[in-house]
Structure formats: structure tokens, C-alpha cells
Enzyme design. Structure first.
Site, PDB file in Angstrom:
ATOM      1  N   GLU A 122      52.478  43.448  37.832  1.00  0.00           N
ATOM      2  CA  GLU A 122      51.447  42.362  37.071  1.00  0.00           C
ATOM      3  C   GLU A 122      50.447  42.315  38.351  1.00  0.00           C
ATOM      4  O   GLU A 122      50.353  42.734  39.283  1.00  0.00           O
ATOM      5  CB  GLU A 122      52.523  41.202  37.435  1.00  0.00           C
ATOM      6  CG  GLU A 122      53.584  41.167  36.294  1.00  0.00           C
ATOM      7  CD  GLU A 122      54.130  39.890  36.345  1.00  0.00           C
ATOM      8  OE1 GLU A 122      54.354  39.097  37.177  1.00  0.00           O
ATOM      9  OE2 GLU A 122      54.655  39.366  35.378  1.00  0.00           O
ATOM     10  N   HIS A 244      46.156  29.917  33.828  1.00  0.00           N
ATOM     11  CA  HIS A 244      47.052  31.180  33.266  1.00  0.00           C
ATOM     12  C   HIS A 244      45.686  31.750  32.370  1.00  0.00           C
ATOM     13  O   HIS A 244      45.352  31.063  31.344  1.00  0.00           O
ATOM     14  CB  HIS A 244      48.225  31.132  32.573  1.00  0.00           C
ATOM     15  CG  HIS A 244      48.999  32.534  32.209  1.00  0.00           C
ATOM     16  ND1 HIS A 244      48.517  33.384  31.575  1.00  0.00           N
ATOM     17  CD2 HIS A 244      50.077  33.066  33.067  1.00  0.00           C
ATOM     18  CE1 HIS A 244      49.122  34.548  31.547  1.00  0.00           C
ATOM     19  NE2 HIS A 244      49.930  34.307  32.401  1.00  0.00           N
ATOM     20  N   ARG A 290      44.729  36.468  38.650  1.00  0.00           N
ATOM     21  CA  ARG A 290      44.753  35.541  37.546  1.00  0.00           C
ATOM     22  C   ARG A 290      43.554  34.658  37.639  1.00  0.00           C
ATOM     23  O   ARG A 290      42.914  34.424  36.717  1.00  0.00           O
ATOM     24  CB  ARG A 290      45.870  34.390  37.633  1.00  0.00           C
ATOM     25  CG  ARG A 290      47.040  35.066  37.363  1.00  0.00           C
ATOM     26  CD  ARG A 290      47.957  34.174  36.946  1.00  0.00           C
ATOM     27  NE  ARG A 290      49.080  34.644  36.492  1.00  0.00           N
ATOM     28  CZ  ARG A 290      50.297  34.291  36.822  1.00  0.00           C
ATOM     29  NH1 ARG A 290      50.743  33.015  37.389  1.00  0.00           N
ATOM     30  NH2 ARG A 290      51.510  35.052  36.172  1.00  0.00           N
ATOM     31  N   HIS A 351      48.524  26.102  34.281  1.00  0.00           N
ATOM     32  CA  HIS A 351      49.810  27.019  34.488  1.00  0.00           C
ATOM     33  C   HIS A 351      50.844  26.706  35.647  1.00  0.00           C
ATOM     34  O   HIS A 351      51.954  26.694  35.520  1.00  0.00           O
ATOM     35  CB  HIS A 351      49.604  28.482  34.470  1.00  0.00           C
ATOM     36  CG  HIS A 351      50.608  29.478  34.333  1.00  0.00           C
ATOM     37  ND1 HIS A 351      51.519  29.163  33.386  1.00  0.00           N
ATOM     38  CD2 HIS A 351      51.117  30.544  35.174  1.00  0.00           C
ATOM     39  CE1 HIS A 351      52.473  30.083  33.546  1.00  0.00           C
ATOM     40  NE2 HIS A 351      52.152  30.969  34.590  1.00  0.00           N
ATOM     41  N   ARG A 386      48.579  31.543  43.857  1.00  0.00           N
ATOM     42  CA  ARG A 386      49.679  32.082  43.828  1.00  0.00           C
ATOM     43  C   ARG A 386      49.684  33.530  43.157  1.00  0.00           C
ATOM     44  O   ARG A 386      49.186  33.695  41.981  1.00  0.00           O
ATOM     45  CB  ARG A 386      50.653  30.998  42.770  1.00  0.00           C
ATOM     46  CG  ARG A 386      52.021  31.817  42.749  1.00  0.00           C
ATOM     47  CD  ARG A 386      52.806  31.182  41.459  1.00  0.00           C
ATOM     48  NE  ARG A 386      52.227  31.268  40.450  1.00  0.00           N
ATOM     49  CZ  ARG A 386      52.839  31.841  38.954  1.00  0.00           C
ATOM     50  NH1 ARG A 386      54.108  31.961  39.320  1.00  0.00           N
ATOM     51  NH2 ARG A 386      52.532  31.874  37.834  1.00  0.00           N
TER      52      ARG A 386
HETATM   53  C1  LIG Z   1      55.169  29.757  30.450  1.00  0.00           C
HETATM   54  C2  LIG Z   1      55.488  30.116  31.939  1.00  0.00           C
HETATM   55  C3  LIG Z   1      55.604  31.504  32.246  1.00  0.00           C
HETATM   56  C4  LIG Z   1      56.031  31.503  33.863  1.00  0.00           C
HETATM   57  N1  LIG Z   1      56.365  32.781  34.076  1.00  0.00           N
HETATM   58  C5  LIG Z   1      56.862  32.989  35.215  1.00  0.00           C
HETATM   59  C6  LIG Z   1      57.145  34.498  35.802  1.00  0.00           C
HETATM   60  O1  LIG Z   1      57.134  35.206  34.914  1.00  0.00           O
HETATM   61  N2  LIG Z   1      57.633  34.496  37.118  1.00  0.00           N
HETATM   62  C7  LIG Z   1      57.407  33.627  38.010  1.00  0.00           C
HETATM   63  O2  LIG Z   1      57.812  33.719  39.193  1.00  0.00           O
HETATM   64  N3  LIG Z   1      56.988  32.304  37.555  1.00  0.00           N
HETATM   65  C8  LIG Z   1      56.703  32.177  36.273  1.00  0.00           C
HETATM   66  N4  LIG Z   1      56.308  30.820  35.859  1.00  0.00           N
HETATM   67  C9  LIG Z   1      56.307  29.715  36.947  1.00  0.00           C
HETATM   68  C10 LIG Z   1      57.867  29.473  37.236  1.00  0.00           C
HETATM   69  O3  LIG Z   1      58.567  29.372  35.611  1.00  0.00           O
HETATM   70  C11 LIG Z   1      57.903  27.716  37.563  1.00  0.00           C
HETATM   71  O4  LIG Z   1      57.086  27.607  39.017  1.00  0.00           O
HETATM   72  C12 LIG Z   1      59.308  27.667  38.071  1.00  0.00           C
HETATM   73  O5  LIG Z   1      60.270  27.908  36.983  1.00  0.00           O
HETATM   74  C13 LIG Z   1      59.615  26.368  38.482  1.00  0.00           C
HETATM   75  O6  LIG Z   1      61.002  26.032  38.671  1.00  0.00           O
HETATM   76  P1  LIG Z   1      61.561  24.605  39.287  1.00  0.00           P
HETATM   77  O7  LIG Z   1      62.784  24.863  39.330  1.00  0.00           O
HETATM   78  O8  LIG Z   1      60.554  24.196  40.617  1.00  0.00           O
HETATM   79  O9  LIG Z   1      60.976  23.603  38.163  1.00  0.00           O
HETATM   80  P2  LIG Z   1      61.204  23.716  36.602  1.00  0.00           P
HETATM   81  O10 LIG Z   1      62.050  24.667  36.183  1.00  0.00           O
HETATM   82  O11 LIG Z   1      60.061  23.337  36.043  1.00  0.00           O
HETATM   83  O12 LIG Z   1      62.430  22.445  36.477  1.00  0.00           O
HETATM   84  C14 LIG Z   1      61.928  21.127  36.572  1.00  0.00           C
HETATM   85  C15 LIG Z   1      63.150  20.258  36.494  1.00  0.00           C
HETATM   86  O13 LIG Z   1      63.121  18.823  36.818  1.00  0.00           O
HETATM   87  C16 LIG Z   1      63.529  18.093  35.901  1.00  0.00           C
HETATM   88  N5  LIG Z   1      62.574  16.804  36.336  1.00  0.00           N
HETATM   89  C17 LIG Z   1      61.323  16.678  36.273  1.00  0.00           C
HETATM   90  N6  LIG Z   1      60.925  15.602  36.602  1.00  0.00           N
HETATM   91  C18 LIG Z   1      62.163  14.586  36.606  1.00  0.00           C
HETATM   92  C19 LIG Z   1      62.306  13.296  36.848  1.00  0.00           C
HETATM   93  N7  LIG Z   1      61.422  12.521  37.013  1.00  0.00           N
HETATM   94  N8  LIG Z   1      63.736  12.941  36.883  1.00  0.00           N
HETATM   95  C20 LIG Z   1      64.698  13.792  36.519  1.00  0.00           C
HETATM   96  N9  LIG Z   1      64.272  15.275  36.293  1.00  0.00           N
HETATM   97  C21 LIG Z   1      62.978  15.584  36.398  1.00  0.00           C
HETATM   98  C22 LIG Z   1      63.244  18.788  34.694  1.00  0.00           C
HETATM   99  O14 LIG Z   1      63.846  18.142  33.610  1.00  0.00           O
HETATM  100  C23 LIG Z   1      63.396  20.177  35.140  1.00  0.00           C
HETATM  101  O15 LIG Z   1      65.059  20.063  34.862  1.00  0.00           O
HETATM  102  C24 LIG Z   1      56.039  30.634  34.671  1.00  0.00           C
HETATM  103  C25 LIG Z   1      55.696  29.065  34.222  1.00  0.00           C
HETATM  104  C26 LIG Z   1      55.449  28.737  32.826  1.00  0.00           C
HETATM  105  C27 LIG Z   1      55.124  27.665  32.352  1.00  0.00           C
END
Ligand SMILES: Cc1cc2nc3c(=O)[nH]c(=O)nc-3n(C[C@H](O)[C@H](O)[C@H](O)COP(=O)(O)OP(=O)(O)OC[C@H]3O[C@@H](n4cnc5c(N)ncnc54)[C@H](O)[C@@H]3O)c2cc1C
Length: 541
Positions: A122, A244, A290, A351, A386
Site C-alpha cells: 500500500e 482518504h 495518502r 478517514h 498515518r
Molecule cells: C472504511 C475504512 C477502511 C479502513 N481500512 C483500514 C485498513 O485496511 N487497515 C487499517 O489498519 N486501518 C483501516 N482503517 C482504520 C481502522 O479501521 C480503524 O482505525 C480501527 O478499526 C479503529 O478501531 P477501534 O477499535 O479503535 O475503533 P472502532 O472499530 O471504530 O470501534 C469503536 C467502538 O466504540 C463504540 N463506541 C463509540 N462511542 C461509544 C460510546 N459513547 N459508547 C459506547 N460505545 C461507543 C462503537 O460502537 C464501536 O464498538 C479503515 C477505516 C475505515 C473507516
């Protein structure tokens, strides 16, 4: 007559309360000792965060041609001088074991014809080092970890629960600097419940919903960042919002991202006349990081007055495209675009939130017993930009580090003290929800127009003026009306928007993702933008 008894229990106690069930939250939960009583809450379904949507994959050094030093160098280069090298090294060195943990947990990654893990490449990566499950890596990770967590007796998965605010000793007027849980809105019964816990983990993801166009699903409203800020935690580098470059442009396609891997596998960015343009902006052309690609697209769209540009992979064999990008192929086909023959219309969109709540190598925040993991955290890994696929890796590495730290300390941490239940006696039901929807739209519009890919001081000041007005209006609304998910998200979005604007105003240079026409050059001194809430000063050791 029997007295009225509220049938809803409104107070719970756990060893560990994890707010968020994405890759970060579930990684913490699954790596904690099984004798601990754990609640993992999510404001929608358990698999509802950004993790589910991740397509490209996870970066890790797994190929003999590659090396830890290469991965570190690429990350530092992408971060434009602002990465914390210790955090980068820590993450990269723990990548392989984190991937092995995922494989042991049952995640089925794509393998080549020799049954070796298939590695893709990537933007910004000098080598093939992205492990993936076709183009739906997040789906594989999210569903597998959720299944694992559901099978654990000590983990309770609670969906439709929205954290409202953290509870700290300071709020309870008790001595010490400790987090003791959170107030949680139960969307199934509309009660705000008290969750006390010996340890609390914020894993709430990013804040990209602050922008009108985003690749993120609903819910990315920066709740954890706003809650921690209100509780007294420092927040850093919020001006670095990653846009993105390639989100599908179609009136009915909400937030659908076209993974970077399409460019990695040879996709070309095209102007409306079919010509390539990226080599005018960077010698790496489509494989530039990016921010450079997003700015180039933004520049060309503005120059030509175009609504969108194109990403074309149709010169590759149809079987190759369908095999590597089955999700994108199907999704685009649903909109009448056959990517084996047609170029894909694309626009940039918000993004990823590079900044967040300041944490250390064990994911500890400024408040004792409060950990922060995943996109909500600022670990220093991403610097000013990032690098693709380092974020899921950060969720895994720091999620495991947080769990290890909690496991090491838990025997010494007493139960959380008593705390009052949520008081709703002074509020009433809102009769003007239009205020919420109007303010929500206004905020996301001016953030896009004034605090987007290209900034100026004047635009940022305009945005600051508006965000201050919105903050006071929403603050008043919050004090008078019963809370709802929309109101809570708006309240948090206004806070994170303010943090983004204040950070952007403080940075008098263009570095990484922060690009301002007023300060196009780099300053010689490299430093983070650390915002300190007034409550931070009142935290006692
Ligand atoms: C379309 C897309 C594609 C991506 N592709 C990649 C990739 O290929 N590789 C990569 O490394 N990263 C990628 N990313 C980034 C990566 O997916 C995210 O940075 C990562 O998944 C974040 O994980 P997280 O566990 O921190 O949060 P999330 O997976 O966003 O989870 C957040 C959680 O918190 C909960 N939550 C939020 N606020 C509250 C609240 N007030 N009370 C209770 N629960 C709450 C939500 O319900 C959810 O369960 C991508 C992001 C997107 C949007």
C-alpha cells in the site's frame, strides 16, 4: 399497595469496563485474564465500528525481503518528522506476535497458492507487508474476535449502550486521581445506568464524523476523546485528520471506501479526460502517501471544477480484479459500475483521526485506571500522517499492552468506590429535536469547508467562531433535556471539532496532513500540539 419499584437495575460493577467493541476493545478483552469480570459495551451492534469496514489489511514484517527497520523507516517518513520513534519501534516489533495471535484466534487471512500468507503493498510502504483477508480484512477480524468474546464466560457483550461520561474521583469529590467507571445510556430502555469498574478502557474509535464527507460508519463521533477531555486528560495532534483519497462517488453510496490496495495493485488515478496526473505531484505517483494523493485530487477537482475524478484498474485481468477486490467489485456493480471495464468515480473523504488522548506505552492515560486504545488514543505512532494499515496494528499492539498492564496490576487495585446514580430530576424530554439535526449538519458543513484538506488561518478562525456558538447552544440543550444518542454525539462532536480547530490554529506550518496556505513551509522545531484541559491541573497524583 406495594411501593413502586423501578424494574430496571441501574447500577453494575465490573473489574474492567471496556467502552467500544472494535479491534482495540475486543483485543483488550480477549487478552485479559479469564478470572476478571469484563463488560464490553458498544453504542450499536457489537461489530459496528470502523474495524468492520477496514478493507486493505494490517501491516507487519512477515517477508524475508523486508525488515523491522524498513517498516520503522516508512512509518517515520510518512509521519513527516512527528512520529515518536519509541512508539513506532514498539508497534513494529510487536506486529508479528499480534498477527500470530489473530491467526490463533481464528482469523482467516488470504494465502497464496503455496499456502503462504499473501502480502499486498500500500501507499508509503517500501515492501509488500500488508496481511489481509481479501478486501474485507476488518470484517474477518471484527466477526472473529466478537465470536471469541461471546464464547468467554467472563466477558459480557452489551450492545446499544452509549457511554455518556466518565466517573472520576475528582467528580465524586474524593481524593486521588482515579477513573471509577462511566454513566451509560441504555438505548433499549432509555435509562442512564451506572457502571462502576476497577479499570476503564476507552476504545471508542475516531472522530471523522466531524466532517461532512467521511469513509467512517455512523458513531465515529469522537465520544471517547471528548469524554476523556472533559474528565481532565490531555489530547494531542488533533489537527492531523487523514482524508482518504478515494471514496466512491455515487449519490447512493454512503461512505464506501475504495481501498489503497487498488492503487497498490496498479490502479491509475485519472482526470475526467482519461489522463493520469499523479506524477505531476510526486515521483511515486499513485503510490505516494495518502495526504499527497488526497491533496492532488482536491487540487485537480478544484482546478477543473469537477465533482469527482476516477480510479481505474480495468487494465488488469478481470479474474485478478474479482479475486483481489471481490467486495469492491460487487458493491460497484450494484451501482452499475463494472470495475473490470469502467473507471471508478472517486472523491476524498475524512478517514482517520491521527490525534487523540495522550497515552503511554502501556496505554495508560493521565487518569489512573483509565486506559485508551485504538483510534481514540494518541500513542505517537502516526506522527503527522498515518501510514496505511498501521492503525489496526496499533489497536492490536496497544490493546495487548493494555491488557498485560491491567493483568499485572489488578491484584492491587481495590473495587471502585460508591457513586451516585444518574440524576434526571432536572431535565425534561426535548420538544425541539430539529435543533440537534440542524446543528449536526451545520457543524459538519463548516468543518468540511473551513477545516478540511487545505486550510487558512482566516477559515479556521471562522470555524472557531461558529463552534463556540454551537458549543454554548448544545451545552444549554444538554443541561435541560433528557439525553439521547444524537444529543450525546453532537455534544461530543462539537468538543472534538473545537479540539481540531484549536490544534490547527496552533500549528504555524504545513506538516503531514495539516496543510495551510498561510504557512506553507516547515518549522525547524518539530513538536506535538498538546492541548491541556483546565481540569487536568486539578488532577491530584
Ligand atoms: C472504511 C475504512 C477502511 C479502513 N481500512 C483500514 C485498513 O485496511 N487497515 C487499517 O489498519 N486501518 C483501516 N482503517 C482504520 C481502522 O479501521 C480503524 O482505525 C480501527 O478499526 C479503529 O478501531 P477501534 O477499535 O479503535 O475503533 P472502532 O472499530 O471504530 O470501534 C469503536 C467502538 O466504540 C463504540 N463506541 C463509540 N462511542 C461509544 C460510546 N459513547 N459508547 C459506547 N460505545 C461507543 C462503537 O460502537 C464501536 O464498538 C479503515 C477505516 C475505515 C473507516
Amino acid at each position: 399497595m406495594a411501593p413502586d419499584i423501578d424494574p430496571m437495575p441501574q447500577s453494575y460493577q465490573y473489574d474492567v469496563l471496556i467502552i467500544g467493541s472494535g479491534a482495540a476493545g475486543l483485543t483488550v478483552a480477549l487478552n485479559l485474564p479469564e478470572h476478571l469480570k469484563i463488560a464490553v459495551i458498544s453504542k450499536a451492534d457489537i461489530s459496528s465500528g470502523a474495524t468492520l469496514w477496514a478493507q486493505g489489511g494490517i501491516a507487519a514484517v512477515l517477508d524475508n525481503e523486508d525488515s523491522i527497520e524498513n517498516h520503522i523507516k516508512d512509518t517515520l517518513d510518512a509521519g513527516a518528522g512527528l512520529c515518536h520513534e519509541d512508539s513506532v519501534r514498539f508497534t513494529v516489533e510487536h506486529a508479528k506476535e499480534s498477527i500470530e495471535w489473530l491467526i490463533d484466534s481464528g482469523v482467516k487471512f488470504t494465502r497464496d497458492h503455496n499456502a503462504e500468507l499473501h502480502l499486498t503493498r500500500e501507499g508509503g510502504h517500501s515492501h509488500r507487508r500488508i496481511i489481509h483477508a481479501a478486501d474485507a480484512t476488518g470484517h474477518a477480524v471484527s466477526t472473529t474476535l466478537a465470536e471469541q468474546a461471546a464464547a468467554r464466560k467472563n466477558i459480557q457483550l452489551l450492545s446499544n449502550r452509549v457511554a455518556v461520561d466518565l466517573i472520576t474521583n475528582r467528580k465524586l469529590a474524593l481524593p486521588g486521581n482515579r477513573c471509577v467507571g462511566a454513566y451509560i445510556l441504555n438505548l433499549d430502555n432509555n435509562h442512564v445506568e451506572l457502571f462502576r469498574a476497577r479499570f476503564t478502557v476507552i476504545a471508542t474509535g475516531g472522530a471523522s464524523k466531524a466532517y461532512r464527507y467521511t469513509t467512517n460508519p455512523d458513531g465515529a463521533s469522537g465520544d471517547g476523546i471528548a469524554m476523556a477531555w472533559r474528565a481532565g486528560c490531555r489530547v494531542a495532534n488533533m489537527e492531523f485528520n487523514q482524508f482518504h483519497p478515494t471514496c466512491l462517488y455515487h449519490p447512493h453510496a454512503k461512505s464506501f471506501l475504495i481501498t489503497e490496495a487498488v492503487r497498490g495493485e496498479g490502479g491509475h488515478l485519472l482526470l475526467p479526460d482519461g489522463s493520469r496526473f499523479m506524477d505531476r505531484f510526486d515521483s511515486r505517483a499513485e503510490l505516494a502517501p495518502r495526504d499527497i494523493v488526497a491533496r492532488a485530487i482536491d487540487h485537480e477537482m478544484k482546478r477543473l471544477g469537477a465533482d469527482h475524478l476516477y480510479l481505474d484498474i480495468s487494465h488488469k485481468p478481470a479474474d485478478f480484479i474479482k479475486h483481489h477486490f471481490p467486495t469492491i467489485y460487487e458493491k460497484c456493480l450494484g451501482f452499475g459500475i463494472d470495475i473490470t471495464r469502467d473507471p471508478i468515480p472517486v472523491v476524498p473523504a475524512a478517514h482517520y483521526t491521527c490525534g487523540g488522548i495522550v497515552t503511554d506505552e502501556r496505554a495508560r492515560s493521565d487518569i489512573n485506571q483509565l486506559y485508551v486504545v485504538g483510534e481514540a488514543a494518541f500513542t505517537g505512532l502516526h506522527g503527522a500522517n498515518r501510514m496505511a494499515s498501521n492503525s489496526l496494528l496499533e489497536c492490536l499492539v496497544y490493546g495487548r499492552a493494555a491488557a498485560a498492564d491491567i493483568a499485572r496490576r489488578e491484584a492491587d487495585i481495590p473495587p471502585a468506590p460508591e457513586a451516585p446514580e444518574w440524576d434526571e430530576s432536572q431535565v425534561r424530554d426535548s420538544d425541539e429535536d430539529v435543533v440537534i439535526s440542524h446543528n449536526w449538519d451545520e457543524l459538519r458543513h463548516f468543518m468540511w469547508d473551513y477545516v478540511g484538506i487545505v486550510r487558512t488561518t482566516k477559515r479556521l478562525q471562522r470555524a472557531k467562531h461558529r463552534v463556540d456558538l454551537l458549543a454554548s447552544e448544545i451545552g444549554e440543550f444538554y443541561s435541560n433535556y433528557r439525553v439521547s444518542n444524537d444529543l450525546l454525539e453532537l455534544r461530543n462532536l462539537v468538543t472534538v471539532a473545537d479540539l481540531i480547530i484549536c490544534s490547527a490554529l496552533q500549528r504555524k506550518e504545513s506538516r503531514g496532513l495539516h496543510y495551510t496556505l498561510d504557512y506553507p513551509g516547515l518549522l525547524p522545531e518539530v513538536k506535538d500540539t498538546v492541548l491541556v484541559p483546565t481540569t487536568y491541573r486539578t488532577l491530584t497524583p
